[in-house]
Design an enzyme around this catalytic site. Sequence first.
Site, PDB file in Angstrom:
ATOM      1  N   THR A  11      30.951 -72.968  49.193  1.00  5.14           N
ATOM      2  CA  THR A  11      31.056 -73.857  48.039  1.00  5.14           C
ATOM      3  C   THR A  11      30.072 -73.489  46.932  1.00  5.14           C
ATOM      4  O   THR A  11      30.094 -74.087  45.859  1.00  5.14           O
ATOM      5  CB  THR A  11      30.807 -75.321  48.447  1.00  5.14           C
ATOM      6  OG1 THR A  11      29.495 -75.437  48.998  1.00  5.14           O
ATOM      7  CG2 THR A  11      31.842 -75.788  49.458  1.00  5.14           C
ATOM      8  N   ASP A  14      28.064 -67.757  44.764  1.00  5.87           N
ATOM      9  CA  ASP A  14      28.454 -66.482  45.361  1.00  5.87           C
ATOM     10  C   ASP A  14      29.639 -66.653  46.307  1.00  5.87           C
ATOM     11  O   ASP A  14      30.536 -65.810  46.354  1.00  5.87           O
ATOM     12  CB  ASP A  14      27.282 -65.871  46.126  1.00  5.87           C
ATOM     13  CG  ASP A  14      26.161 -65.424  45.205  1.00  5.87           C
ATOM     14  OD1 ASP A  14      26.219 -65.714  44.001  1.00  5.87           O
ATOM     15  OD2 ASP A  14      25.215 -64.785  45.694  1.00  5.87           O
ATOM     16  N   LEU A  58      24.008 -74.854  59.665  1.00  6.82           N
ATOM     17  CA  LEU A  58      23.140 -73.778  60.144  1.00  6.82           C
ATOM     18  C   LEU A  58      21.962 -74.302  60.961  1.00  6.82           C
ATOM     19  O   LEU A  58      21.249 -73.525  61.593  1.00  6.82           O
ATOM     20  CB  LEU A  58      22.615 -72.955  58.965  1.00  6.82           C
ATOM     21  CG  LEU A  58      23.586 -71.959  58.338  1.00  6.82           C
ATOM     22  CD1 LEU A  58      22.964 -71.326  57.103  1.00  6.82           C
ATOM     23  CD2 LEU A  58      23.987 -70.883  59.330  1.00  6.82           C
ATOM     24  N   LEU A  79      25.886 -66.639  53.261  1.00  4.83           N
ATOM     25  CA  LEU A  79      25.407 -66.944  51.914  1.00  4.83           C
ATOM     26  C   LEU A  79      24.758 -68.327  51.847  1.00  4.83           C
ATOM     27  O   LEU A  79      24.242 -68.723  50.802  1.00  4.83           O
ATOM     28  CB  LEU A  79      26.566 -66.890  50.913  1.00  4.83           C
ATOM     29  CG  LEU A  79      27.441 -65.621  50.947  1.00  4.83           C
ATOM     30  CD1 LEU A  79      28.481 -65.670  49.825  1.00  4.83           C
ATOM     31  CD2 LEU A  79      26.606 -64.358  50.841  1.00  4.83           C
ATOM     32  N   GLN A  82      18.967 -72.973  51.576  1.00  2.00           N
ATOM     33  CA  GLN A  82      18.334 -73.817  50.576  1.00  2.00           C
ATOM     34  C   GLN A  82      17.910 -72.814  49.528  1.00  2.00           C
ATOM     35  O   GLN A  82      16.903 -72.131  49.673  1.00  2.00           O
ATOM     36  CB  GLN A  82      17.126 -74.556  51.166  1.00  2.00           C
ATOM     37  CG  GLN A  82      16.546 -75.661  50.265  1.00  2.00           C
ATOM     38  CD  GLN A  82      16.006 -75.169  48.939  1.00  2.00           C
ATOM     39  OE1 GLN A  82      16.692 -75.276  47.905  1.00  2.00           O
ATOM     40  NE2 GLN A  82      14.814 -74.611  48.939  1.00  2.00           N
ATOM     41  N   SER A  83      18.694 -72.682  48.465  1.00  2.00           N
ATOM     42  CA  SER A  83      18.614 -71.499  47.608  1.00  2.00           C
ATOM     43  C   SER A  83      17.821 -71.676  46.323  1.00  2.00           C
ATOM     44  O   SER A  83      17.700 -70.721  45.545  1.00  2.00           O
ATOM     45  CB  SER A  83      20.028 -71.025  47.256  1.00  2.00           C
ATOM     46  OG  SER A  83      20.727 -72.057  46.584  1.00  2.00           O
ATOM     47  N   SER A 124      17.075 -61.350  49.333  1.00  2.00           N
ATOM     48  CA  SER A 124      16.741 -61.707  47.957  1.00  2.00           C
ATOM     49  C   SER A 124      15.593 -60.881  47.405  1.00  2.00           C
ATOM     50  O   SER A 124      14.653 -60.528  48.129  1.00  2.00           O
ATOM     51  CB  SER A 124      16.364 -63.194  47.891  1.00  2.00           C
ATOM     52  OG  SER A 124      15.804 -63.536  46.646  1.00  2.00           O
ATOM     53  N   GLU A 126      13.377 -62.101  45.716  1.00  2.00           N
ATOM     54  CA  GLU A 126      12.182 -62.940  45.824  1.00  2.00           C
ATOM     55  C   GLU A 126      11.311 -62.514  47.004  1.00  2.00           C
ATOM     56  O   GLU A 126      10.140 -62.906  47.067  1.00  2.00           O
ATOM     57  CB  GLU A 126      12.583 -64.405  45.965  1.00  2.00           C
ATOM     58  CG  GLU A 126      13.139 -65.027  44.694  1.00  2.00           C
ATOM     59  CD  GLU A 126      12.067 -65.312  43.640  1.00  2.00           C
ATOM     60  OE1 GLU A 126      10.898 -65.493  44.018  1.00  2.00           O
ATOM     61  OE2 GLU A 126      12.415 -65.342  42.447  1.00  2.00           O
ATOM     62  N   TYR A 148      10.611 -70.105  49.792  1.00  2.00           N
ATOM     63  CA  TYR A 148      11.956 -69.521  49.784  1.00  2.00           C
ATOM     64  C   TYR A 148      11.890 -68.026  50.070  1.00  2.00           C
ATOM     65  O   TYR A 148      12.626 -67.500  50.909  1.00  2.00           O
ATOM     66  CB  TYR A 148      12.627 -69.769  48.435  1.00  2.00           C
ATOM     67  CG  TYR A 148      13.921 -69.019  48.243  1.00  2.00           C
ATOM     68  CD1 TYR A 148      15.113 -69.497  48.772  1.00  2.00           C
ATOM     69  CD2 TYR A 148      13.955 -67.827  47.515  1.00  2.00           C
ATOM     70  CE1 TYR A 148      16.307 -68.807  48.589  1.00  2.00           C
ATOM     71  CE2 TYR A 148      15.146 -67.133  47.336  1.00  2.00           C
ATOM     72  CZ  TYR A 148      16.313 -67.626  47.871  1.00  2.00           C
ATOM     73  OH  TYR A 148      17.497 -66.936  47.698  1.00  2.00           O
ATOM     74  N   HIS A 178      21.416 -63.002  40.017  1.00  2.00           N
ATOM     75  CA  HIS A 178      22.797 -62.875  39.557  1.00  2.00           C
ATOM     76  C   HIS A 178      23.300 -64.263  39.195  1.00  2.00           C
ATOM     77  O   HIS A 178      23.168 -65.206  39.953  1.00  2.00           O
ATOM     78  CB  HIS A 178      23.679 -62.191  40.610  1.00  2.00           C
ATOM     79  CG  HIS A 178      23.504 -62.708  41.993  1.00  2.00           C
ATOM     80  ND1 HIS A 178      22.369 -62.476  42.746  1.00  2.00           N
ATOM     81  CD2 HIS A 178      24.312 -63.461  42.781  1.00  2.00           C
ATOM     82  CE1 HIS A 178      22.484 -63.042  43.929  1.00  2.00           C
ATOM     83  NE2 HIS A 178      23.657 -63.676  43.970  1.00  2.00           N
ATOM     84  N   ARG A 183      26.792 -71.119  38.208  1.00  2.00           N
ATOM     85  CA  ARG A 183      25.429 -71.292  38.678  1.00  2.00           C
ATOM     86  C   ARG A 183      25.077 -72.778  38.656  1.00  2.00           C
ATOM     87  O   ARG A 183      25.517 -73.531  37.788  1.00  2.00           O
ATOM     88  CB  ARG A 183      24.490 -70.513  37.759  1.00  2.00           C
ATOM     89  CG  ARG A 183      23.056 -70.332  38.273  1.00  2.00           C
ATOM     90  CD  ARG A 183      23.034 -69.738  39.637  1.00  2.00           C
ATOM     91  NE  ARG A 183      21.995 -68.732  39.810  1.00  2.00           N
ATOM     92  CZ  ARG A 183      21.483 -68.414  40.970  1.00  2.00           C
ATOM     93  NH1 ARG A 183      21.862 -69.052  42.069  1.00  2.00           N
ATOM     94  NH2 ARG A 183      20.586 -67.455  41.069  1.00  2.00           N
TER      95      ARG A 183
END
Length: 333
Positions: A11, A14, A58, A79, A82-83, A124, A126, A148, A178, A183
């Site tokens: 959902t 990505d 998850l 994918l 907690q993004s 990532s 990050e 993160y 990206h 977003r």
Amino acid sequence: MANIALITGITGQDGSYLAEFLLDKGYEVHGCYRRSSTNSFERIHHLVDKIELHCTDLLDQASMERLVRKVMPTEVYNLAAQSFVGSSWDQPILTGEVTGLGVTRLLEAIRQVDTSIRFYQASSSEMFGKVHETPQRETTPFHPRSPYGVAKAYGHWMTVNYRESYDMFACGGILFNHESPRRGLEFVTRKISDGVARIKLGLANELRLGNLDACRDWGFAGDYVEAMWLMLQQDAPIDYVIGTGETYRVGDFVQIAFDRVGLKWEDHVVIDPKFYRPAEVELLLADPAKAQTELNWKPKMSFQKLVEEMVDHDMQRLAGFAKPELKVMRKSA
């Protein structure tokens, strides 16, 4: 045998682009989502009759194993996370459980069911955090600067560990920033495009931001999902850095966004210290040479085009809420 893909986080931004891409390739696509009080299928509403959705989590090892056994996918794309980096300081334990340990739970489910399933982990940029070299490539050491980033580094190394320990086809795509019109509004790029549209339409007067000098390597999410798929089509599982090889300031994004609607950013942007990170990541820049050579992958959309498409999308989305006098002006223009 038909290709069957299972996408966690379908959902999200990505997940929605990847589902579209795989459907175009003739895949049977399954997606899993986490039950919440306000489930949002906005990004995949046009796909719900073409895919099969499963409610799972998850955090629940048994449910992941049941799902893998039920679907029996040929490929799994993890994918889900907690993004949002900003929230990871407020929710460091949850971020670790989902973004970190969630990877292990899914890898273990695959190991228990069928080790021939190919696995993609959304790693990532990050993870590089306080960078040790510029640009960053596959061999650059990790030095994450947020909960993160730490959780993503854990998930990445667990992917490597399962690959080396159990001979699984498991690989990580180290994706740099990206973006897209899909977003989430909590991310700075979408906050900017949404804020610019609101100011232009008379719905807001200012846009409050943090560090305009932070530099990122920004690409279009729709381009990056192709790289995910290409990684799982190779003869051997290999990790790749995916990015554009170009870096821009947050301030550059702001400039292009305001230019798109004919406004001066200096008249509307307010720098607010509360939006600075506790530990800032100042510069991220990819060296995507390996992916370009071995995967024959290159991004298609330019940075300027990306920003303009995001602003145009939010202008169209919010047009119905514009002040009456601005609606009249837009019709007569």
